[in-house]
Each structure stands twice: as C-alpha cells, then as structure tokens.
Design a protein around this motif. Structure first.
Motif, PDB file in Angstrom:
ATOM      1  N   MET A   1      43.913  33.383  30.598  1.00 49.13           N
ATOM      2  CA  MET A   1      42.545  32.975  30.335  1.00 49.13           C
ATOM      3  C   MET A   1      41.697  33.024  31.609  1.00 49.13           C
ATOM      4  O   MET A   1      40.505  33.233  31.541  1.00 49.13           O
ATOM      5  CB  MET A   1      42.568  31.565  29.718  1.00 49.13           C
ATOM      6  CG  MET A   1      41.222  31.087  29.318  1.00 49.13           C
ATOM      7  SD  MET A   1      40.535  32.161  28.032  1.00 49.13           S
ATOM      8  CE  MET A   1      39.020  31.384  27.713  1.00 49.13           C
ATOM      9  N   ARG A   2      42.351  32.821  32.771  1.00 47.82           N
ATOM     10  CA  ARG A   2      41.597  32.855  34.025  1.00 47.82           C
ATOM     11  C   ARG A   2      41.033  34.240  34.294  1.00 47.82           C
ATOM     12  O   ARG A   2      39.911  34.379  34.772  1.00 47.82           O
ATOM     13  CB  ARG A   2      42.482  32.410  35.189  1.00 47.82           C
ATOM     14  CG  ARG A   2      42.782  30.938  35.171  1.00 47.82           C
ATOM     15  CD  ARG A   2      43.546  30.547  36.376  1.00 47.82           C
ATOM     16  NE  ARG A   2      44.768  31.347  36.457  1.00 47.82           N
ATOM     17  CZ  ARG A   2      45.910  30.921  36.931  1.00 47.82           C
ATOM     18  NH1 ARG A   2      46.019  29.708  37.375  1.00 47.82           N
ATOM     19  NH2 ARG A   2      46.960  31.707  36.962  1.00 47.82           N
ATOM     20  N   LYS A   3      41.811  35.283  33.991  1.00 46.98           N
ATOM     21  CA  LYS A   3      41.332  36.640  34.196  1.00 46.98           C
ATOM     22  C   LYS A   3      40.141  36.922  33.285  1.00 46.98           C
ATOM     23  O   LYS A   3      39.141  37.494  33.707  1.00 46.98           O
ATOM     24  CB  LYS A   3      42.431  37.670  33.952  1.00 46.98           C
ATOM     25  CG  LYS A   3      41.981  39.087  34.288  1.00 46.98           C
ATOM     26  CD  LYS A   3      43.005  40.124  33.915  1.00 46.98           C
ATOM     27  CE  LYS A   3      44.207  40.029  34.805  1.00 46.98           C
ATOM     28  NZ  LYS A   3      45.197  41.100  34.559  1.00 46.98           N
ATOM     29  N   ALA A   4      40.236  36.510  32.030  1.00 46.91           N
ATOM     30  CA  ALA A   4      39.143  36.730  31.085  1.00 46.91           C
ATOM     31  C   ALA A   4      37.882  35.993  31.537  1.00 46.91           C
ATOM     32  O   ALA A   4      36.779  36.545  31.471  1.00 46.91           O
ATOM     33  CB  ALA A   4      39.557  36.273  29.688  1.00 46.91           C
ATOM     34  N   LEU A   5      38.040  34.779  32.011  1.00 43.23           N
ATOM     35  CA  LEU A   5      36.885  34.010  32.492  1.00 43.23           C
ATOM     36  C   LEU A   5      36.294  34.650  33.743  1.00 43.23           C
ATOM     37  O   LEU A   5      35.070  34.756  33.886  1.00 43.23           O
ATOM     38  CB  LEU A   5      37.292  32.561  32.773  1.00 43.23           C
ATOM     39  CG  LEU A   5      36.170  31.645  33.256  1.00 43.23           C
ATOM     40  CD1 LEU A   5      35.058  31.556  32.218  1.00 43.23           C
ATOM     41  CD2 LEU A   5      36.729  30.266  33.569  1.00 43.23           C
ATOM     42  N   GLY A   6      37.157  35.102  34.634  1.00 41.61           N
ATOM     43  CA  GLY A   6      36.682  35.780  35.846  1.00 41.61           C
ATOM     44  C   GLY A   6      35.915  37.051  35.525  1.00 41.61           C
ATOM     45  O   GLY A   6      34.856  37.320  36.111  1.00 41.61           O
ATOM     46  N   LEU A   7      36.422  37.832  34.587  1.00 44.17           N
ATOM     47  CA  LEU A   7      35.723  39.061  34.191  1.00 44.17           C
ATOM     48  C   LEU A   7      34.409  38.749  33.485  1.00 44.17           C
ATOM     49  O   LEU A   7      33.413  39.450  33.669  1.00 44.17           O
ATOM     50  CB  LEU A   7      36.625  39.925  33.313  1.00 44.17           C
ATOM     51  CG  LEU A   7      37.802  40.561  34.041  1.00 44.17           C
ATOM     52  CD1 LEU A   7      38.778  41.182  33.055  1.00 44.17           C
ATOM     53  CD2 LEU A   7      37.323  41.591  35.045  1.00 44.17           C
ATOM     54  N   LEU A   8      34.386  37.677  32.706  1.00 43.10           N
ATOM     55  CA  LEU A   8      33.132  37.254  32.071  1.00 43.10           C
ATOM     56  C   LEU A   8      32.096  36.883  33.122  1.00 43.10           C
ATOM     57  O   LEU A   8      30.941  37.324  33.061  1.00 43.10           O
ATOM     58  CB  LEU A   8      33.385  36.075  31.133  1.00 43.10           C
ATOM     59  CG  LEU A   8      32.128  35.403  30.562  1.00 43.10           C
ATOM     60  CD1 LEU A   8      31.388  36.355  29.637  1.00 43.10           C
ATOM     61  CD2 LEU A   8      32.493  34.106  29.853  1.00 43.10           C
TER      62      LEU A   8
END
Length: 155
Positions: A1-8
């Motif tokens: 989820m951290r990667k998805a949030l970072g990309l967002l």
C-alpha cells in the motif's frame, strides 16, 4: 500500500505542477511571454498560442492526477518536463552561478521533477490507485475461456 500511496502522491504533485503552469499561461500571459522569450528562445511566444498551450497543460495535468491514459500522458509529461529542464540546464549544473552567469538555485528542482517523471513511467503498471488501472481488460486466458457470458470448456 505504501508504493501505491507514494505513486499517487507523485502523480498528484507532478500533475499539479502542470496545472499551475497551465493556469499561469492562461491568466498571466505577459509573465508567460517573458518566460518563453527568456528561457525557451521565444518558442510559443504568442498571446494566442500560450493560452492554448496552457489549456493543453491543464488537460495533461488532470489526466496525470487521475491516472487516465497514462500510456500516452506520461511520455507527454516527460517531454514537457524534459524541455523545462533543458531550458534551465545551466542552473542545474551550476545552481549558485560560480561558473555560469544568469543561473538560479531555484531551478535546480527541475532535475528532480524529471527524475520523478521517469519513476512514474517505470512504475506505471504498479500504480493500483490510478483510474485506468481499475479499467484494465481481462487477461487473454480469461477472454479465451469465456464467450458471451458462458465458460467454454477446453478439451
């Protein structure tokens, strides 16, 4: 989820930058003309063309933020950010003006913006929170086994 949030967050901030640049070209044409003349050798230096380019940047920025048409929009964003980096490149290699005249330390982040654009392109397929990530087509194996809502038995 951290990667998805970072990309967002990366998408929102880079798309937001395009929005700011686009709005500036529409509402502050004189300032945009001065920028075009000073940094871009007069490219698009027209009271007619700059607002059109601003609208284009707004559309691209919005598409980047929501994550739609990323296959086409990310390369466009990369070209825009790359052109901006080239326009201020002396400030990136000598931000304090120790060797080159007319540089400005405030332009150094252009290199970071370009790097962020490359990161977004590299991890495009892993951005699960993008709008077009939710619209992906079914894998070809699924499509091949399902026709008209019925499962086709493989022999």
């Amino acid at each position: 989820m951290r990667k998805a949030l970072g990309l967002l967050l990366l998408r929102v901030s880079l798309g937001g930058l395009l929005l700011v640049w686009g709005v500036n070209k529409i509402v502050n044409v004189d300032h945009s003309l001065a920028i075009a003349d000073n940094f871009y050798a007069g490219f698009l230096s027209s009271e007619f063309l700059l607002p059109l380019w601003g609208v284009s940047q707004l559309v691209i920025g919005l598409l980047v933020i929501i994550g739609l048409a990323r296959r086409w929009v990310y390369p466009l964003q990369l070209v825009i950010n790359g052109a901006s980096l080239l326009a201020v490149f002396p400030s990136v290699i000598d931000p304090w003006g120790w060797f080159l005249e007319g540089t400005n330390v405030l332009f150094y982040p252009s290199s970071i913006i370009l790097a962020a654009s490359l990161v977004m392109m590299a991890f495009r397929d892993e951005d699960r929170l993008a709008l077009d990530a939710r619209r992906k087509s079914r894998p070809s194996t699924w499509v091949g086994r399902h026709q008209c809502g019925q499962v086709v038995r493989q022999r």
